[in-house]
Design a protein around this motif. Sequence first.
Motif, mmCIF file in Angstrom:
data_model
loop_
_atom_site.group_PDB
_atom_site.id
_atom_site.type_symbol
_atom_site.label_atom_id
_atom_site.label_comp_id
_atom_site.label_asym_id
_atom_site.label_seq_id
_atom_site.Cartn_x
_atom_site.Cartn_y
_atom_site.Cartn_z
ATOM 1 N N ARG A 173 112.722 -32.028 97.309
ATOM 2 C CA ARG A 173 112.497 -31.474 98.646
ATOM 3 C C ARG A 173 112.731 -32.583 99.680
ATOM 4 N NH1 ARG A 173 109.353 -26.922 99.155
ATOM 5 N NH2 ARG A 173 110.236 -26.977 101.239
ATOM 6 N N PRO A 174 113.988 -32.971 99.913
ATOM 7 C CA PRO A 174 114.253 -34.055 100.859
ATOM 8 C C PRO A 174 113.858 -33.718 102.292
ATOM 9 C CG PRO A 174 116.296 -32.992 100.188
ATOM 10 C CD PRO A 174 115.227 -32.462 99.300
ATOM 11 N N SER A 175 113.751 -32.426 102.606
ATOM 12 C CA SER A 175 113.279 -31.994 103.921
ATOM 13 C C SER A 175 112.626 -30.631 103.761
ATOM 14 C CB SER A 175 114.440 -31.903 104.925
ATOM 15 O OG SER A 175 115.371 -30.916 104.520
ATOM 16 N N GLY A 176 111.873 -30.220 104.778
ATOM 17 C CA GLY A 176 111.283 -28.892 104.769
ATOM 18 C C GLY A 176 109.986 -28.759 104.004
ATOM 19 N N SER A 177 109.451 -29.863 103.490
ATOM 20 C CA SER A 177 108.200 -29.815 102.737
ATOM 21 C C SER A 177 107.135 -30.629 103.456
ATOM 22 C CB SER A 177 108.399 -30.377 101.326
ATOM 23 O OG SER A 177 107.174 -30.459 100.626
ATOM 24 N N PHE A 178 105.892 -30.145 103.392
ATOM 25 C CA PHE A 178 104.763 -30.925 103.904
ATOM 26 C C PHE A 178 103.916 -31.448 102.747
ATOM 27 C CE2 PHE A 178 103.786 -26.319 104.381
ATOM 28 C CZ PHE A 178 102.843 -26.185 103.371
ATOM 29 N N GLU A 179 104.503 -31.430 101.534
ATOM 30 C CA GLU A 179 103.740 -31.829 100.354
ATOM 31 C C GLU A 179 104.368 -32.962 99.568
ATOM 32 O OE1 GLU A 179 101.853 -29.939 96.261
ATOM 33 O OE2 GLU A 179 102.976 -28.652 97.623
ATOM 34 N N PHE A 180 105.628 -32.831 99.155
ATOM 35 C CA PHE A 180 106.258 -33.855 98.318
ATOM 36 C C PHE A 180 107.757 -33.880 98.563
ATOM 37 C CE2 PHE A 180 105.966 -29.986 95.664
ATOM 38 C CZ PHE A 180 107.308 -29.778 95.365
ATOM 39 N N THR A 181 108.389 -34.965 98.132
ATOM 40 C CA THR A 181 109.847 -35.050 98.165
ATOM 41 C C THR A 181 110.457 -34.712 96.812
ATOM 42 O OG1 THR A 181 109.736 -37.415 97.681
ATOM 43 C CG2 THR A 181 109.882 -36.784 99.994
ATOM 44 N N TYR A 182 109.643 -34.802 95.763
ATOM 45 C CA TYR A 182 110.146 -34.581 94.401
ATOM 46 C C TYR A 182 108.976 -34.219 93.502
ATOM 47 C CZ TYR A 182 112.280 -35.640 89.843
ATOM 48 O OH TYR A 182 112.749 -35.562 88.553
ATOM 49 N N ALA A 183 109.194 -33.260 92.609
ATOM 50 C CA ALA A 183 108.148 -32.882 91.661
ATOM 51 C C ALA A 183 108.749 -32.518 90.315
ATOM 52 C CB ALA A 183 107.337 -31.701 92.191
ATOM 53 N N GLU A 184 108.027 -32.838 89.262
ATOM 54 C CA GLU A 184 108.349 -32.368 87.921
ATOM 55 C C GLU A 184 107.626 -31.031 87.711
ATOM 56 O OE1 GLU A 184 110.276 -33.612 85.616
ATOM 57 O OE2 GLU A 184 110.763 -35.606 86.412
ATOM 58 N N ILE A 185 108.312 -30.066 87.097
ATOM 59 C CA ILE A 185 107.786 -28.706 86.992
ATOM 60 C C ILE A 185 107.382 -28.387 85.556
ATOM 61 C CG2 ILE A 185 108.207 -26.277 87.510
ATOM 62 C CD1 ILE A 185 108.318 -28.261 89.914
ATOM 63 N N ARG A 221 110.973 -42.310 98.662
ATOM 64 C CA ARG A 221 111.422 -41.835 97.349
ATOM 65 C C ARG A 221 110.351 -42.090 96.301
ATOM 66 N NH1 ARG A 221 117.372 -42.790 94.628
ATOM 67 N NH2 ARG A 221 116.845 -42.098 92.521
ATOM 68 N N SER A 222 109.980 -41.057 95.576
ATOM 69 C CA SER A 222 108.931 -41.139 94.563
ATOM 70 C C SER A 222 109.402 -41.923 93.349
ATOM 71 C CB SER A 222 108.524 -39.726 94.134
ATOM 72 O OG SER A 222 107.733 -39.751 92.967
ATOM 73 N N ARG A 223 108.478 -42.609 92.715
ATOM 74 C CA ARG A 223 108.816 -43.320 91.479
ATOM 75 C C ARG A 223 109.294 -42.355 90.402
ATOM 76 N NH1 ARG A 223 105.594 -42.771 87.226
ATOM 77 N NH2 ARG A 223 103.454 -42.014 87.446
ATOM 78 N N LEU A 224 108.959 -41.082 90.514
ATOM 79 C CA LEU A 224 109.373 -40.098 89.516
ATOM 80 C C LEU A 224 110.879 -39.885 89.501
ATOM 81 C CD1 LEU A 224 106.603 -37.373 89.963
ATOM 82 C CD2 LEU A 224 106.799 -39.072 88.159
ATOM 83 N N THR A 225 111.559 -40.304 90.566
ATOM 84 C CA THR A 225 113.006 -40.114 90.628
ATOM 85 C C THR A 225 113.772 -41.272 90.000
ATOM 86 O OG1 THR A 225 113.124 -41.134 92.823
ATOM 87 C CG2 THR A 225 112.792 -38.749 92.744
ATOM 88 N N ALA A 226 113.080 -42.182 89.345
ATOM 89 C CA ALA A 226 113.752 -43.347 88.749
ATOM 90 C C ALA A 226 114.853 -42.927 87.781
ATOM 91 C CB ALA A 226 112.735 -44.232 88.049
ATOM 92 N N TRP A 227 114.623 -41.819 87.047
ATOM 93 C CA TRP A 227 115.609 -41.372 86.062
ATOM 94 C C TRP A 227 116.905 -40.909 86.724
ATOM 95 C CZ3 TRP A 227 117.623 -36.408 85.823
ATOM 96 C CH2 TRP A 227 116.974 -35.432 86.586
ATOM 97 N N LEU A 228 116.837 -40.515 88.008
ATOM 98 C CA LEU A 228 118.044 -40.088 88.703
ATOM 99 C C LEU A 228 119.025 -41.245 88.842
ATOM 100 C CD1 LEU A 228 116.517 -37.879 91.537
ATOM 101 C CD2 LEU A 228 117.803 -37.092 89.538
ATOM 102 N N GLY A 229 118.492 -42.430 89.198
ATOM 103 C CA GLY A 229 119.339 -43.596 89.299
ATOM 104 C C GLY A 229 119.952 -43.969 87.966
#
Length: 237
Positions: A173-185, A221-229
Motif C-alpha cells: 500500500r504505497p499510498s491510500g492507506s492510514f495503516e501500513f505500506t506493506y503486509a503479509e497476508i 519501507r518496512s523491513r518485511l519487504t527485504a525479500w523484494l530486494g
Amino acid sequence: MAFEGRSELADQWLFKSETYDNCNCAMNCGCQFNLPSTHGYCQSVFVGTIVEGHFNDTPLSGLNWAALYKWPGEIKDGNGRRQIVIDERADEAQRIALETIISGEACEPLSNLFAVFASTCSEFCETLFLPIDLEADLELRTARVEIPGVMRSSGRPMINEFTGQPFHIALARPSGSFEFTYAEIGLGTTSVTGDMGMAFEDSWAHFCVHHFNQDGFVRERSRLTAWLGHMTARSRE
C-alpha cells in the motif's frame, strides 16, 4: 512522512509496532480493497509489540498492546465499540502514553488507524491492563495470542492445496492507506469474551509494521519487504 516540517502539536511521540490483525472478513478484506465487508458488519482485533517508541520522554519499546473493535455495520457507518488492552508491565506514565496514542489522540486528525477508527466509534469500553502473551513471526505469517479472560487468537499462512506448502500472499500500500505500506497476508481464528464478545474462524489476517507519530503515518519501507530486494537482484542475474 505524512506531514513535512516540525509538528506544532505539544506532544512528540513515535509508535512503531510489529502487529498481528485478525478480522471477520474473508480473504479479500474490504478495508484493503475499497469493498464492502464480507458479512455486512466488521469485527477486528489488533495485537502488537512496540519495537521502537516513546511519548515525549517516556520510553515505550518492548511493551505489548491490543485494540479490539466491533461495528454493527460497515465501519464508515459508525456506531462502533472499542476496547484497549495495555501490557500490565507498563508503568503509570507508559499506560497513559499508550492509551493516549491508541485512543487516536495527540495526533493530526484522521492521520492514522487509531484516529480514524476512533471517529467511527460511539462506545468506548474501560481500558484493561493485563498480561498480553504474544508470539508472532511476521515473515512466516504465524501468531499466537492469549490475554487472560479476554482473548485467544492464532494466525497461520494459507496453505496451497496442491503442494501443501504455505501460500505466500503480500499486500503493498504505497499510498491510500492510514495503516501500513506493506503486509503479509494469512488466516486467523479469534475468540473474545467480556465487553467485546466476538468470534471468527479462518478469516482475514495480516502481519504488518504500524509506524506512526504525532504528525501521522510514517511512510518508511518496512523491513518485511527485504525479500523484494532479494528477488529483484535474482531476476537481474
